[in-house]
Write an enzyme that holds these catalytic residues in place. Structure first.
Site, short mmCIF file in Angstrom:
data_model
loop_
_atom_site.label_atom_id
_atom_site.label_comp_id
_atom_site.label_asym_id
_atom_site.label_seq_id
_atom_site.Cartn_x
_atom_site.Cartn_y
_atom_site.Cartn_z
N SER A 255 58.42 59.68 50.04
CA SER A 255 58.11 60.32 48.76
C SER A 255 59.23 60.12 47.74
O SER A 255 59.61 58.99 47.47
CB SER A 255 57.82 61.78 49.02
N HIS A 396 50.12 64.04 52.92
CA HIS A 396 51.44 63.56 52.44
C HIS A 396 52.52 64.07 53.39
O HIS A 396 52.86 65.26 53.39
CB HIS A 396 51.63 64.13 51.03
C1 GTR Z 1 55.57 65.32 44.18
C2 GTR Z 1 55.84 64.26 43.15
C3 GTR Z 1 55.76 62.93 43.82
C4 GTR Z 1 56.56 62.87 45.09
C5 GTR Z 1 56.52 64.16 45.88
C6 GTR Z 1 57.57 64.34 46.97
O1 GTR Z 1 55.46 66.57 43.66
O2 GTR Z 1 54.89 64.41 42.14
O3 GTR Z 1 56.15 61.93 42.90
O4 GTR Z 1 57.87 62.50 44.81
O5 GTR Z 1 56.64 65.27 45.09
O6 GTR Z 1 58.72 63.94 46.84
O7 GTR Z 1 57.21 64.97 47.98
#
Ligand code: GTR
Length: 416
Positions: A255, A396
């Site tokens: 991420s 995610h």
């Molecule tokens: C989210 C962000 C993403 C990603 C993510 C993370 O909120 O919008 O770009 O970086 O966080 O790091 O888990």
């Protein structure tokens, strides 16, 4: 000041169109050809590509991530502990602090290193963790981070400080037994050691002494730049540690740390390979393909991540003179893995795939095979060779499945 900033952000967010998740509603866009220079010349050899690299790096620095300061901070390495019976006796566990000697008040960068006992000088994965070194394993010998951490709804981090209950909270993201059993070492550190992840975080981090944003230059480096820089500092240490083979260091990040890992790997060719897991917008995903998170949303939620100039593209990704596939191409000819998750549409899995695919012509200059297909694969069907991609089911996160693929990839591309 902070509340003024927040108000501004809320207004920006309200103005942002709903995120698009409909393929038919993506406005038409054109991607720059990675084999055509700014001045329109065609690149046909690896040598020509290499003479073009600095130009591209500079563009990403001035338009996206900010310019990384060149001044080196004097550092001393302090080995805090060595345990030769970690992970059930299979690994050596070491804790090392990088102390910034010119600035005694600056927080140290605390590295946690696991090395398999069965292999001499193994390759090493290098990547930041999100919740402190104590979060990746429940081994009680790991120091509990005393740094600022984001509070957790489960009460394991209270008043921005870790409690004993926070040990192992992210261990599923770091399957150490699997990694060690495959003959790899792991070096990790808490990314907040360098800069706590909030708009005021720079004041207590590296940027308080190195390239502070006080002059408000359009190409000031910000937090993603700092974290990328920190990966190189970990590598500096690893080069001095005879237990691992720093020439086979694999930069890895999930991420926002996936974004940082890509930027680190693009700038620092000592990294032998790069793995970006669900790095999304500002990472592997194409910006001109408007799907899921956009530059506007990224800069609104996280105004401290990218350089001020990047905000000028908030509502006009089409104006970017390049796209993120060219960041990926800066990793060539080194092995690159881009991973997505089906439940992470925010990161635009298909845009991550297309971006990786676009690097094929650059890898081909080196006689290497990249993704090799235009067809976005179904879940759990990795594709590609030197550049590899998968999408897995689920949300995610970093799962065991992801690590299994990364390890197979490292076996074929890095271990040899
Ligand atoms: C989210 C962000 C993403 C990603 C993510 C993370 O909120 O919008 O770009 O970086 O966080 O790091 O888990």
């Amino acid at each position: 000041m902070l509340s003024g900033l927040l108000c501004h952000q809320v207004t920006l967010y309200a103005q942002a169109p709903e995120p698009n998740y409909d393929e038919t509603k993506i406005p038409p866009y054109t991607l720059p050809d990675p084999l055509v220079t700014q001045s329109g010349k065609r690149i046909t050899t690896a040598r020509q590509w290499e003479s073009q690299r600095p130009v591209l790096l500079k563009q990403f620095a001035t338009q996206v991530y900010g310019v990384t300061p060149e001044r080196r901070l004097a550092a001393r390495y302090e080995v805090k502990s060595v345990d030769s019976s970690a992970l059930g006796g299979t690994a050596i566990r070491k804790q090392i602090s990088i102390i910034w000697t010119e600035y005694p008040n600056l927080p140290s960068l605390d590295i946690l290193l696991f090395v398999p006992k069965s292999v001499k000088k193994p390759p090493v994965f290098v990547g930041f963790n999100y919740m402190g070194n104590h979060s990746i394993s429940t081994e009680p010998g790991i120091a509990l981070s005393t740094r600022w951490l984001p509070n957790r709804p489960d009460g394991k981090v209270i008043n921005n400080r870790a409690t004993e209950a926070a040990r192992g909270v992210q261990q599923s993201r770091w399957p150490l037994e699997l990694i060690i059993s495959k003959g790899y070492s792991v070096a990790t550190a808490y990314y907040g050691d360098l800069e706590p992840d909030h708009p005021e975080g720079w004041k207590t981090g590296i940027r308080s002494v190195l390239g502070p944003p006080t002059a408000q230059k359009s190409d000031d480096w910000q937090a993603i730049g700092v974290w990328a820089w920190g990966m190189s500092r970990m590598l500096d240490y690893l080069e001095t540690d005879g237990l691992v083979d720093a020439r086979r260091a694999i930069a890895l990040g999930h991420s926002r740390q996936g974004k940082a890992a890509l930027w680190a790997g693009a700038q620092d060719t000592r990294f032998a390979a790069v793995i970006a897991n669900e790095s999304g917008e500002g990472g592997a995903a194409l910006s001109k393909r408007v799907f899921g998170e956009t530059i506007l949303r990224l800069n609104t939620s996280f105004p401290h991540w990218f350089c001020p100039q990047y905000q000028t593209y908030n509502n006009r990704p089409e104006a970017l003179p390049f796209d993120q596939h060219q960041l990926l191409a800066l990793i060539a000819p080194r092995p690159l893995y881009v991973a997505s998750a089906q439940g992470d549409q925010w990161a635009d899995p298909k845009g991550e795939f297309m971006s990786a695919r676009q690097t094929d012509p650059v890898y081909k200059l080196y006689g290497k095979k990249g993704i090799g297909t235009n067809d976005w694969p179904p879940v759990h069907t990795p594709v590609g060779e030197t550049v590899r991609y998968h999408i897995r089911a689920g949300e995610h996160d970093v799962k065991r499945y992801d690590w299994e693929q990364f390890l197979d990839f490292a076996d074929r591309q890095v271990k040899k």
